[in-house]
Design an enzyme around this catalytic site. Sequence first.
Site, mmCIF file in Angstrom:
data_model
loop_
_atom_site.group_PDB
_atom_site.id
_atom_site.type_symbol
_atom_site.label_atom_id
_atom_site.label_comp_id
_atom_site.label_asym_id
_atom_site.label_seq_id
_atom_site.Cartn_x
_atom_site.Cartn_y
_atom_site.Cartn_z
ATOM 1 N N ASP A 470 32.201 36.517 39.324
ATOM 2 C CA ASP A 470 32.802 37.652 40.018
ATOM 3 C C ASP A 470 32.076 38.955 39.678
ATOM 4 O OD1 ASP A 470 34.633 39.015 41.574
ATOM 5 O OD2 ASP A 470 36.410 38.336 40.477
ATOM 6 N N ASP A 540 39.040 38.773 49.478
ATOM 7 C CA ASP A 540 40.285 38.737 48.712
ATOM 8 C C ASP A 540 41.497 38.717 49.634
ATOM 9 O OD1 ASP A 540 39.359 38.445 46.208
ATOM 10 O OD2 ASP A 540 39.661 40.509 45.561
HETATM 11 C C1 DGJ Z 1 38.466 39.509 42.389
HETATM 12 C C2 DGJ Z 1 38.335 38.179 43.032
HETATM 13 O O1 DGJ Z 1 37.891 38.312 44.344
HETATM 14 C C3 DGJ Z 1 39.656 37.442 42.925
HETATM 15 O O2 DGJ Z 1 39.579 36.221 43.613
HETATM 16 C C4 DGJ Z 1 39.989 37.245 41.477
HETATM 17 O O3 DGJ Z 1 39.059 36.393 40.878
HETATM 18 C C5 DGJ Z 1 40.027 38.582 40.770
HETATM 19 N N1 DGJ Z 1 38.828 39.337 40.999
HETATM 20 C C6 DGJ Z 1 40.238 38.420 39.302
HETATM 21 O O4 DGJ Z 1 40.158 39.579 38.626
#
Ligand code: DGJ
Length: 721
Positions: A470, A540
């Site tokens: 991430d 997201d």
């Molecule tokens: C952003 C990601 O896109 C989410 O899926 C998740 O992993 C969060 N970060 C966790 O902090």
Amino acid sequence: MAICAKGNYFFLENECVSYVMENKGGVLAHVYYGAKISHDNVGQCTAFYPLSFCCPIESDESEWANLDTLKCECPTAHSGDFREPSVVIKSANGSRRTDFRFSGYEISQKCKIDGLPSLRGGETLIISLVDSVQNIEIKQFYTIYDDCNAIARHNEIINHGDSDVQILKLSSFCLDIDDNGYKLISLFGKHSNEAQIFVEDLGRGVRVFESNCGITSHKQNPFMALADKNYTEYSGNIYGINLIYSGSFKLSAELNNLNNVRLTGGINDNDFAWTLEPKKSLVSPEAIIVFSDCGLNNMSVQFSALYKKYLLPEKSLGKISPIVLNSWEAAFFDYDEVKLKQIIRSAASTGIDTFVLDDGWFGARNSDKCALGDWFVNTDKIKCGLSGIINECKDSGLKFGIWIEPEMISEDSALFAAHPDWRVETPNYKPAISRNQYLIDLINDDAFEYLKHVFYDLLHSYDISYVKWDMNRYITENYSAALQSGRQQEFNHRYTLRLYELIDHLTSCFPDVLFEGCAGGGGRVDGGMLYYFPQIWASDSTDANERTKIMYGWSLCYPLSALSGHVSKCPNNQNMRTITFSTRADIAMLGAFGYELDLNELSKSEKDLIFEQCQLFKKIYHIVKNGDLYRLINPFTTDYFSVMVMNKQKTEGYLWFYQRLVDYGKTPIRLKLKGLAKERLYFVEHFNLSLSGDTLMNLGFTVPAFYEDFKSVLINIKEII
Ligand code: DGJ
């Protein structure tokens, strides 16, 4: 596929396209890119004319061509070509004038670009241009493929002189074409709302699509397409461009006073200056230029085929993406060992393959305010340690995956306490904070080595089959204490190079681990990431309705099978929308599939559906992955969404049809399928139709009204034999 030089001309061609250039008095001129043409003396087709205020170039054909009217492959600054330059170099005396002339060429198999992700395969023409005053060479690379209508382009500048020079701009390509009243198509967006399709008329002047965020960003993707004004998904000429790059980029389209369109792009030259010492070289990222003479959909099919065969990690080809259960929307930070084990156990015997432990497992990470950098398991929270969780997964027949965010540091972390100087910051200024976190300076060798080792150890010590990488903020400060003051404007590109080096190291050390890219959802969806990571978390936003648009947008340039989608909780965590479990699964199955909710909270009937959904996904994924996508109904302009994927043999495929809102006033939709064999007979499941390919594609059929909002069907289409 062939590359040949004839007289002053260079032809790159396959069965469908030609790319033609001319050595015009030493200047490398562009002649043509488009549907295949013959090896005629194409010079007869290109007229050059002197204009007032012109600066001619002297050609050895005793013809005077005005540089500002010439289609140019490598336009430079202050030369008499007043359009966007593709290369700008500042010499030791401060001048920015260069004069690059043809010096030779070679043809070879495509080579990997050192330090940067790039496509494999194909045959490459390398043309050398030299500025003899400063002894600087530019190598222009053109790669053609026999099975895709694309040219891969990049440039390399080599300083053969005795003094340092400063590169102020280095594009990956320049493509000059005649105007045709084009439309420009691009992908803009924001967090949880990526890949929004924007279509506009190409107006006079320069239109720029860029990221200044240090990463590709949610704001703008490094993709643009120039399309005939009356283009449709299935008609019209289209030039699609995508950069294989994950840093700050710039793409520009310029329509000038002489109705010439210049497309350029590469590293963003905003805040860029790279000192090139004698004997050193700088390579641009690769740009992919796809040509389609039959509409936008074919452009996407070409990109997708190219990336699936020549870009995604070879190891991932042909492999089915595991169905994951991700802990993020199941528990966010609110879990302990007991809860994790319950979640894991609930996935046993459902068909789910891998449990992914998302954010919150390390350091004192109980919220997003701390602990990034402390990559050791939090045994207060997970008393059994990672081994205990992994054993629980094994007992439940699951593999184990883990979330990491290597590029980040929290101020409240043991790592920051030990190494405050590893944070990206500018002397004397308070660094900008975003999501309560800062960047680690990857250019700092000690920080870089730490990251290499800490993640090597993590992956080496545990049985981890999947990593979600991430990145949850954009880059600010853009300064490294490890660089001299005169080199600070190299920061953005150097950061990206170091990131690739880190990823390359870890993915090479652990070739059997599946890495998924992510940057707050789709903040780093690009070809650079796809070179290392066979899949990327698309957004997201896990709301199925929003996802129809996001996936439709991504499908312009990226294979949907490489973008992941999950079934999440209802009402949805982001927008509180209620959508049925089965529609949520249908839409998530457009790409790499999984769940992201606590299965213990589901009803019995929903839980029973999981098994069926997993079976279905395992059945359809090989077609989703290896077949061709056809966009049928655009969710940006209608209240519906429909796409289909057919296998290459045209014997079997799947159709997605989704209705946003019920509207009694609406005329029922007539759906015309694509990608079938005209003369064959097909059965369309659900609608119970047995019709020939030509009827289904030309007459189509009326979709019976659905009296339900947010309703989808995912239907098998099969040849009847
Ligand atoms: C952003 C990601 O896109 C989410 O899926 C998740 O992993 C969060 N970060 C966790 O902090």
